[in-house]
Design a protein around this motif. Structure first.
Motif, PDB file in Angstrom:
ATOM      1  N   PRO A  45       0.807  -1.224   0.000  1.00  0.00           N
ATOM      2  CA  PRO A  45       0.000   0.000   0.000  1.00  0.00           C
ATOM      3  C   PRO A  45       0.838   1.270   0.000  1.00  0.00           C
ATOM      4  O   PRO A  45       0.387   2.317  -0.441  1.00  0.00           O
ATOM      5  N   GLU A  46       2.095   1.204   0.455  1.00  0.00           N
ATOM      6  CA  GLU A  46       2.968   2.377   0.448  1.00  0.00           C
ATOM      7  C   GLU A  46       3.359   2.780  -0.977  1.00  0.00           C
ATOM      8  O   GLU A  46       3.836   3.881  -1.202  1.00  0.00           O
ATOM      9  N   PHE A  47       3.144   1.886  -1.919  1.00  0.00           N
ATOM     10  CA  PHE A  47       3.419   2.164  -3.326  1.00  0.00           C
ATOM     11  C   PHE A  47       2.657   3.412  -3.793  1.00  0.00           C
ATOM     12  O   PHE A  47       3.139   4.158  -4.636  1.00  0.00           O
ATOM     13  N   PHE A  48       1.482   3.642  -3.231  1.00  0.00           N
ATOM     14  CA  PHE A  48       0.630   4.764  -3.636  1.00  0.00           C
ATOM     15  C   PHE A  48       0.885   6.025  -2.808  1.00  0.00           C
ATOM     16  O   PHE A  48       0.136   6.990  -2.898  1.00  0.00           O
ATOM     17  N   HIS A  49       1.930   6.002  -1.998  1.00  0.00           N
ATOM     18  CA  HIS A  49       2.376   7.174  -1.228  1.00  0.00           C
ATOM     19  C   HIS A  49       3.855   7.399  -1.545  1.00  0.00           C
ATOM     20  O   HIS A  49       4.726   7.166  -0.705  1.00  0.00           O
ATOM     21  N   PRO A  50       4.134   7.860  -2.772  1.00  0.00           N
ATOM     22  CA  PRO A  50       5.530   7.969  -3.217  1.00  0.00           C
ATOM     23  C   PRO A  50       6.308   9.039  -2.460  1.00  0.00           C
ATOM     24  O   PRO A  50       5.752  10.040  -2.020  1.00  0.00           O
ATOM     25  N   VAL A  51       7.614   8.788  -2.326  1.00  0.00           N
ATOM     26  CA  VAL A  51       8.500   9.731  -1.644  1.00  0.00           C
ATOM     27  C   VAL A  51       9.472  10.398  -2.610  1.00  0.00           C
ATOM     28  O   VAL A  51      10.242  11.262  -2.217  1.00  0.00           O
ATOM     29  N   ASP A  52       9.444   9.964  -3.879  1.00  0.00           N
ATOM     30  CA  ASP A  52      10.298  10.589  -4.886  1.00  0.00           C
ATOM     31  C   ASP A  52       9.596  10.545  -6.240  1.00  0.00           C
ATOM     32  O   ASP A  52       8.540   9.932  -6.391  1.00  0.00           O
ATOM     33  N   ASP A  53      10.196  11.203  -7.221  1.00  0.00           N
ATOM     34  CA  ASP A  53       9.571  11.302  -8.543  1.00  0.00           C
ATOM     35  C   ASP A  53       9.491   9.950  -9.249  1.00  0.00           C
ATOM     36  O   ASP A  53       8.538   9.692  -9.985  1.00  0.00           O
ATOM     37  N   ALA A  54      10.466   9.079  -9.019  1.00  0.00           N
ATOM     38  CA  ALA A  54      10.427   7.746  -9.624  1.00  0.00           C
ATOM     39  C   ALA A  54       9.255   6.939  -9.074  1.00  0.00           C
ATOM     40  O   ALA A  54       8.562   6.242  -9.823  1.00  0.00           O
ATOM     41  N   GLY A  55       9.013   7.028  -7.773  1.00  0.00           N
ATOM     42  CA  GLY A  55       7.874   6.344  -7.162  1.00  0.00           C
ATOM     43  C   GLY A  55       6.552   6.885  -7.673  1.00  0.00           C
ATOM     44  O   GLY A  55       5.597   6.137  -7.903  1.00  0.00           O
ATOM     45  N   LEU A  56       6.482   8.200  -7.864  1.00  0.00           N
ATOM     46  CA  LEU A  56       5.267   8.816  -8.404  1.00  0.00           C
ATOM     47  C   LEU A  56       5.014   8.326  -9.821  1.00  0.00           C
ATOM     48  O   LEU A  56       3.883   7.964 -10.167  1.00  0.00           O
ATOM     49  N   ALA A  57       6.054   8.282 -10.640  1.00  0.00           N
ATOM     50  CA  ALA A  57       5.909   7.815 -12.022  1.00  0.00           C
ATOM     51  C   ALA A  57       5.440   6.358 -12.065  1.00  0.00           C
ATOM     52  O   ALA A  57       4.590   5.994 -12.883  1.00  0.00           O
ATOM     53  N   ALA A  58       5.963   5.531 -11.162  1.00  0.00           N
ATOM     54  CA  ALA A  58       5.563   4.118 -11.113  1.00  0.00           C
ATOM     55  C   ALA A  58       4.091   3.978 -10.713  1.00  0.00           C
ATOM     56  O   ALA A  58       3.346   3.195 -11.310  1.00  0.00           O
ATOM     57  N   ALA A  59       3.660   4.755  -9.728  1.00  0.00           N
ATOM     58  CA  ALA A  59       2.259   4.687  -9.291  1.00  0.00           C
ATOM     59  C   ALA A  59       1.331   5.203 -10.387  1.00  0.00           C
ATOM     60  O   ALA A  59       0.263   4.634 -10.630  1.00  0.00           O
ATOM     61  N   GLN A  60       1.725   6.271 -11.063  1.00  0.00           N
ATOM     62  CA  GLN A  60       0.899   6.808 -12.142  1.00  0.00           C
ATOM     63  C   GLN A  60       0.820   5.819 -13.306  1.00  0.00           C
ATOM     64  O   GLN A  60      -0.245   5.662 -13.914  1.00  0.00           O
ATOM     65  N   ALA A  61       1.914   5.126 -13.611  1.00  0.00           N
ATOM     66  CA  ALA A  61       1.899   4.115 -14.670  1.00  0.00           C
ATOM     67  C   ALA A  61       0.997   2.951 -14.299  1.00  0.00           C
ATOM     68  O   ALA A  61       0.278   2.408 -15.143  1.00  0.00           O
ATOM     69  N   PHE A  62       1.000   2.565 -13.019  1.00  0.00           N
ATOM     70  CA  PHE A  62       0.144   1.481 -12.546  1.00  0.00           C
ATOM     71  C   PHE A  62      -1.332   1.851 -12.707  1.00  0.00           C
ATOM     72  O   PHE A  62      -2.159   1.029 -13.083  1.00  0.00           O
ATOM     73  N   CYS A  63      -1.665   3.117 -12.454  1.00  0.00           N
ATOM     74  CA  CYS A  63      -3.048   3.584 -12.532  1.00  0.00           C
ATOM     75  C   CYS A  63      -3.500   3.900 -13.959  1.00  0.00           C
ATOM     76  O   CYS A  63      -4.698   4.062 -14.206  1.00  0.00           O
ATOM     77  N   ALA A  64      -2.554   3.996 -14.894  1.00  0.00           N
ATOM     78  CA  ALA A  64      -2.857   4.504 -16.230  1.00  0.00           C
ATOM     79  C   ALA A  64      -3.987   3.760 -16.940  1.00  0.00           C
ATOM     80  O   ALA A  64      -4.852   4.391 -17.552  1.00  0.00           O
ATOM     81  N   ASP A  65      -4.025   2.453 -16.861  1.00  0.00           N
ATOM     82  CA  ASP A  65      -5.062   1.720 -17.582  1.00  0.00           C
ATOM     83  C   ASP A  65      -6.074   1.053 -16.647  1.00  0.00           C
ATOM     84  O   ASP A  65      -6.695   0.059 -16.991  1.00  0.00           O
ATOM     85  N   CYS A  66      -6.261   1.629 -15.471  1.00  0.00           N
ATOM     86  CA  CYS A  66      -7.253   1.116 -14.518  1.00  0.00           C
ATOM     87  C   CYS A  66      -8.657   1.503 -14.999  1.00  0.00           C
ATOM     88  O   CYS A  66      -8.889   2.661 -15.357  1.00  0.00           O
ATOM     89  N   PRO A  67      -9.600   0.572 -15.004  1.00  0.00           N
ATOM     90  CA  PRO A  67     -10.939   0.877 -15.501  1.00  0.00           C
ATOM     91  C   PRO A  67     -11.755   1.816 -14.604  1.00  0.00           C
ATOM     92  O   PRO A  67     -12.731   2.391 -15.058  1.00  0.00           O
ATOM     93  N   VAL A  68     -11.363   1.982 -13.348  1.00  0.00           N
ATOM     94  CA  VAL A  68     -12.128   2.854 -12.447  1.00  0.00           C
ATOM     95  C   VAL A  68     -11.311   4.076 -12.027  1.00  0.00           C
ATOM     96  O   VAL A  68     -11.514   4.646 -10.961  1.00  0.00           O
ATOM     97  N   ARG A  69     -10.413   4.490 -12.886  1.00  0.00           N
ATOM     98  CA  ARG A  69      -9.509   5.594 -12.581  1.00  0.00           C
ATOM     99  C   ARG A  69     -10.260   6.888 -12.243  1.00  0.00           C
ATOM    100  O   ARG A  69      -9.946   7.560 -11.261  1.00  0.00           O
ATOM    101  N   ALA A  70     -11.258   7.245 -13.026  1.00  0.00           N
ATOM    102  CA  ALA A  70     -12.018   8.488 -12.789  1.00  0.00           C
ATOM    103  C   ALA A  70     -12.786   8.413 -11.476  1.00  0.00           C
ATOM    104  O   ALA A  70     -12.815   9.380 -10.709  1.00  0.00           O
ATOM    105  N   LEU A  71     -13.389   7.270 -11.192  1.00  0.00           N
ATOM    106  CA  LEU A  71     -14.119   7.084  -9.938  1.00  0.00           C
ATOM    107  C   LEU A  71     -13.166   7.172  -8.746  1.00  0.00           C
ATOM    108  O   LEU A  71     -13.476   7.806  -7.731  1.00  0.00           O
ATOM    109  N   CYS A  72     -11.992   6.585  -8.876  1.00  0.00           N
ATOM    110  CA  CYS A  72     -10.988   6.618  -7.819  1.00  0.00           C
ATOM    111  C   CYS A  72     -10.563   8.064  -7.532  1.00  0.00           C
ATOM    112  O   CYS A  72     -10.474   8.476  -6.375  1.00  0.00           O
ATOM    113  N   LEU A  73     -10.321   8.829  -8.572  1.00  0.00           N
ATOM    114  CA  LEU A  73      -9.927  10.229  -8.398  1.00  0.00           C
ATOM    115  C   LEU A  73     -11.053  11.032  -7.739  1.00  0.00           C
ATOM    116  O   LEU A  73     -10.796  11.842  -6.847  1.00  0.00           O
TER     117      LEU A  73
END
Length: 109
Positions: A45-73
């Motif tokens: 779960p800490e994956f979604f609480h990034p501490v650097d830009d690389a972690g943020l990019a990884a979390a954003q890439a993971f969310c990129a093709d999620c079917p409920v992305r808009a609902l989650c936001l």
């Protein structure tokens, strides 16, 4: 002689007047069959609480093709959440452009 009686709430009723409980009732997580939350089975779960830009990019890439992305936001905004929600980094429900760097900001000359 008058007697003043003050009514106090039992201790178990006070726990229902917290922000978290209020938000859970006003913006509950939909559990509709067929909604596929990609992050539900993520092992860290800490994956979604990034501490650097690389972690943020990884979390954003993971969310990129999620079917409920808009609902989650939408849930992240409604609940004043922190971390990556729907591919967007939030702090108190407000979007951030980048991960905040630790320490004091540099003085501007």
């Amino acid at each position: 002689m008058s007697i003043s009686i003050t009514k106090t709430k039992p201790a178990h009723e006070d726990r229902f007047e917290t922000k978290g409980v209020t938000i859970a009732f006003t913006a509950p997580t939909p559990l509709t069959p067929g909604l596929a939350w990609r992050c539900a089975d993520h092992p860290d779960p800490e994956f979604f609480h990034p501490v650097d830009d690389a972690g943020l990019a990884a979390a954003q890439a993971f969310c990129a093709d999620c079917p409920v992305r808009a609902l989650c936001l939408d849930l992240g905004h409604a609940r004043d959440e922190y971390g990556v929600w729907g591919g967007v980094l939030l702090e108190g429900g407000k979007p951030l452009a980048a991960v905040k760097k630790p320490g004091r900001p540099k003085k501007v000359a």
